[in-house]
Design a protein around this motif. Structure first.
Motif, PDB file in Angstrom:
ATOM      1  N   GLY A  28       0.840  -1.186   0.000  1.00 51.91           N
ATOM      2  CA  GLY A  28       0.000   0.000   0.000  1.00 51.91           C
ATOM      3  C   GLY A  28       0.877   1.237   0.000  1.00 51.91           C
ATOM      4  N   HIS A  29       2.029   1.170   0.642  1.00 56.92           N
ATOM      5  CA  HIS A  29       3.077   2.185   0.590  1.00 56.92           C
ATOM      6  C   HIS A  29       4.266   1.594  -0.156  1.00 56.92           C
ATOM      7  CE1 HIS A  29       1.008   3.528   4.385  1.00 56.92           C
ATOM      8  NE2 HIS A  29       1.118   4.674   3.749  1.00 56.92           N
ATOM      9  N   LEU A  30       5.120   2.462  -0.700  1.00 59.23           N
ATOM     10  CA  LEU A  30       6.365   2.029  -1.325  1.00 59.23           C
ATOM     11  C   LEU A  30       7.473   2.177  -0.289  1.00 59.23           C
ATOM     12  CD1 LEU A  30       6.135   3.788  -4.802  1.00 59.23           C
ATOM     13  CD2 LEU A  30       5.266   1.563  -4.120  1.00 59.23           C
ATOM     14  N   HIS A  31       8.098   1.068   0.109  1.00 58.01           N
ATOM     15  CA  HIS A  31       9.123   1.048   1.156  1.00 58.01           C
ATOM     16  C   HIS A  31      10.510   0.880   0.538  1.00 58.01           C
ATOM     17  CE1 HIS A  31       6.166   0.407   4.461  1.00 58.01           C
ATOM     18  NE2 HIS A  31       5.478  -0.156   3.493  1.00 58.01           N
ATOM     19  N   PHE A  32      11.442   1.744   0.945  1.00 61.47           N
ATOM     20  CA  PHE A  32      12.806   1.714   0.435  1.00 61.47           C
ATOM     21  C   PHE A  32      13.804   1.629   1.584  1.00 61.47           C
ATOM     22  CE2 PHE A  32      10.459   3.767  -2.901  1.00 61.47           C
ATOM     23  CZ  PHE A  32      11.074   3.354  -4.078  1.00 61.47           C
ATOM     24  N   ASN A  33      14.901   0.916   1.346  1.00 63.90           N
ATOM     25  CA  ASN A  33      16.028   0.977   2.269  1.00 63.90           C
ATOM     26  C   ASN A  33      16.808   2.238   1.935  1.00 63.90           C
ATOM     27  OD1 ASN A  33      15.482  -1.447   3.633  1.00 63.90           O
ATOM     28  ND2 ASN A  33      16.398  -2.605   1.964  1.00 63.90           N
ATOM     29  N   ALA A  34      17.250   2.945   2.955  1.00 65.03           N
ATOM     30  CA  ALA A  34      17.956   4.212   2.760  1.00 65.03           C
ATOM     31  C   ALA A  34      19.076   4.322   3.782  1.00 65.03           C
ATOM     32  CB  ALA A  34      16.976   5.374   2.920  1.00 65.03           C
ATOM     33  N   VAL A  35      19.922   5.309   3.580  1.00 65.93           N
ATOM     34  CA  VAL A  35      20.983   5.624   4.533  1.00 65.93           C
ATOM     35  C   VAL A  35      20.887   7.116   4.837  1.00 65.93           C
ATOM     36  CG1 VAL A  35      23.469   5.676   4.951  1.00 65.93           C
ATOM     37  CG2 VAL A  35      22.471   3.782   3.643  1.00 65.93           C
ATOM     38  N   ILE A  36      20.829   7.450   6.123  1.00 65.36           N
ATOM     39  CA  ILE A  36      20.731   8.829   6.582  1.00 65.36           C
ATOM     40  C   ILE A  36      22.111   9.261   7.082  1.00 65.36           C
ATOM     41  CG2 ILE A  36      19.567  10.411   8.173  1.00 65.36           C
ATOM     42  CD1 ILE A  36      17.521   9.055   6.412  1.00 65.36           C
ATOM     43  N   ALA A  37      22.545  10.433   6.699  1.00 59.90           N
ATOM     44  CA  ALA A  37      23.814  11.024   7.171  1.00 59.90           C
ATOM     45  C   ALA A  37      24.997  10.072   6.974  1.00 59.90           C
ATOM     46  CB  ALA A  37      23.675  11.456   8.629  1.00 59.90           C
ATOM     47  N   ASP A  38      25.035   9.382   5.860  1.00 61.71           N
ATOM     48  CA  ASP A  38      26.139   8.493   5.447  1.00 61.71           C
ATOM     49  C   ASP A  38      26.333   7.241   6.287  1.00 61.71           C
ATOM     50  OD1 ASP A  38      27.026   9.975   3.202  1.00 61.71           O
ATOM     51  OD2 ASP A  38      28.110  11.336   4.526  1.00 61.71           O
ATOM     52  N   VAL A  66      21.902  12.228  14.268  1.00 62.45           N
ATOM     53  CA  VAL A  66      21.493  12.359  12.863  1.00 62.45           C
ATOM     54  C   VAL A  66      20.965  13.747  12.560  1.00 62.45           C
ATOM     55  CG1 VAL A  66      19.773  11.562  11.188  1.00 62.45           C
ATOM     56  CG2 VAL A  66      21.048   9.907  12.521  1.00 62.45           C
ATOM     57  N   VAL A  67      20.190  14.305  13.458  1.00 61.90           N
ATOM     58  CA  VAL A  67      19.514  15.579  13.224  1.00 61.90           C
ATOM     59  C   VAL A  67      20.165  16.664  14.072  1.00 61.90           C
ATOM     60  CG1 VAL A  67      17.297  16.776  13.386  1.00 61.90           C
ATOM     61  CG2 VAL A  67      17.362  14.378  12.734  1.00 61.90           C
ATOM     62  N   GLY A  68      20.311  17.833  13.494  1.00 60.78           N
ATOM     63  CA  GLY A  68      20.862  18.976  14.231  1.00 60.78           C
ATOM     64  C   GLY A  68      19.837  19.559  15.189  1.00 60.78           C
ATOM     65  N   GLU A  69      20.037  20.789  15.538  1.00 65.96           N
ATOM     66  CA  GLU A  69      19.143  21.493  16.458  1.00 65.96           C
ATOM     67  C   GLU A  69      17.744  21.596  15.858  1.00 65.96           C
ATOM     68  OE1 GLU A  69      19.045  25.844  18.559  1.00 65.96           O
ATOM     69  OE2 GLU A  69      20.988  24.915  18.144  1.00 65.96           O
ATOM     70  N   THR A  70      16.723  21.377  16.691  1.00 64.65           N
ATOM     71  CA  THR A  70      15.340  21.413  16.207  1.00 64.65           C
ATOM     72  C   THR A  70      14.551  22.503  16.914  1.00 64.65           C
ATOM     73  OG1 THR A  70      14.541  19.809  17.845  1.00 64.65           O
ATOM     74  CG2 THR A  70      15.350  18.924  15.740  1.00 64.65           C
ATOM     75  N   MET A  71      13.393  22.815  16.312  1.00 64.46           N
ATOM     76  CA  MET A  71      12.476  23.799  16.903  1.00 64.46           C
ATOM     77  C   MET A  71      11.055  23.264  16.772  1.00 64.46           C
ATOM     78  SD  MET A  71      12.638  26.560  13.844  1.00 64.46           S
ATOM     79  CE  MET A  71      13.862  25.932  12.718  1.00 64.46           C
ATOM     80  N   GLU A  72      10.161  23.759  17.620  1.00 61.34           N
ATOM     81  CA  GLU A  72       8.750  23.389  17.536  1.00 61.34           C
ATOM     82  C   GLU A  72       8.176  23.949  16.240  1.00 61.34           C
ATOM     83  OE1 GLU A  72       6.835  21.542  19.641  1.00 61.34           O
ATOM     84  OE2 GLU A  72       8.594  21.130  20.866  1.00 61.34           O
ATOM     85  N   ALA A  73       7.266  23.196  15.630  1.00 58.25           N
ATOM     86  CA  ALA A  73       6.665  23.647  14.374  1.00 58.25           C
ATOM     87  C   ALA A  73       5.296  23.017  14.202  1.00 58.25           C
ATOM     88  CB  ALA A  73       7.561  23.267  13.200  1.00 58.25           C
ATOM     89  N   VAL A  74       4.550  23.557  13.279  1.00 55.04           N
ATOM     90  CA  VAL A  74       3.298  22.965  12.834  1.00 55.04           C
ATOM     91  C   VAL A  74       3.467  22.734  11.337  1.00 55.04           C
ATOM     92  CG1 VAL A  74       0.819  23.308  12.540  1.00 55.04           C
ATOM     93  CG2 VAL A  74       1.958  24.149  14.594  1.00 55.04           C
TER      94      VAL A  74
END
Length: 193
Positions: A28-38, A66-74
């Motif tokens: 129902g979804h297309l699923h892929f293997n991936a690599v984040i931040a090398d 993996v992820v840098g500084e974050t902030m609240e968002a909508v």
């Protein structure tokens, strides 16, 4: 069924075949293997309606670096509503098969609760821009091509596809019955099961 998307000129969708295949699974979804931040393996869903990289909050908690500084968002949410999220504008590199992309914006939300599976994230529209991507649903793979091609009459070329408000729109005619046809630009959403 084969489908290739060219958003390089935002004007063509074609159908074709090539040998640089990136496999996917489909439920129902297309699923892929991936690599984040090398270095971090991830399981991502392709969603043509997803404007940027979106990561699951549990996945990010497991891989804090993996992820840098974050902030609240909508953010614009699933089904047209809005979702609370965390966002980062720190560029984040990810790769699907041999194709690398850099997400300029990454959202973080409880994606697993929404999609109902162990997906680590979504990728979509930004991955497609400036690429010609063939989707082969019969053999479960994609290929990124260097140029638009239509090698024979078994291929279909649809002109005038465009991106509008983060949606891929394609011109279609639907024959409802012998007397009624509905024509227009329709949203192609490959993230809905």
């Amino acid at each position: 069924t084969l489908l290739a998307i060219s958003l390089l000129s935002l004007s063509y969708i074609a159908v074709g075949q090539n040998d640089n295949r990136i496999p996917f699974t489909m439920d129902g979804h297309l699923h892929f293997n991936a690599v984040i931040a090398d270095s971090v393996n991830a399981h991502l869903i392709f969603d043509s309606g997803c404007s940027y990289l979106l990561l699951d909050s549990s996945f990010v908690a497991e891989h804090e670096n993996v992820v840098g500084e974050t902030m609240e968002a909508v953010m614009r949410g699933f089904g047209g509503g809005f979702e609370k999220a965390r966002m980062t504008t720190t560029p984040l590199k990810y790769s699907v098969g041999n194709i690398e992309d850099i997400s300029k914006v990454t959202a973080i939300t409880n994606l697993r609760k929404i999609v109902g599976c162990d997906s680590d994230g979504l990728f979509g529209l930004s991955f497609c821009l400036n690429r010609i991507i063939e989707f082969d649903f019969e053999n479960n793979y994609i290929v990124v091509h260097d140029s638009l091609f239509v090698p024979d009459n078994s291929y279909m070329l649809i002109e005038k596809a465009k991106v509008d408000n983060h949606n891929i729109l394609i011109p279609l005619d639907f024959a409802v019955d012998d007397n009624t046809t509905i024509s227009g630009m329709f949203c192609m959403d490959m993230g809905a099961p």
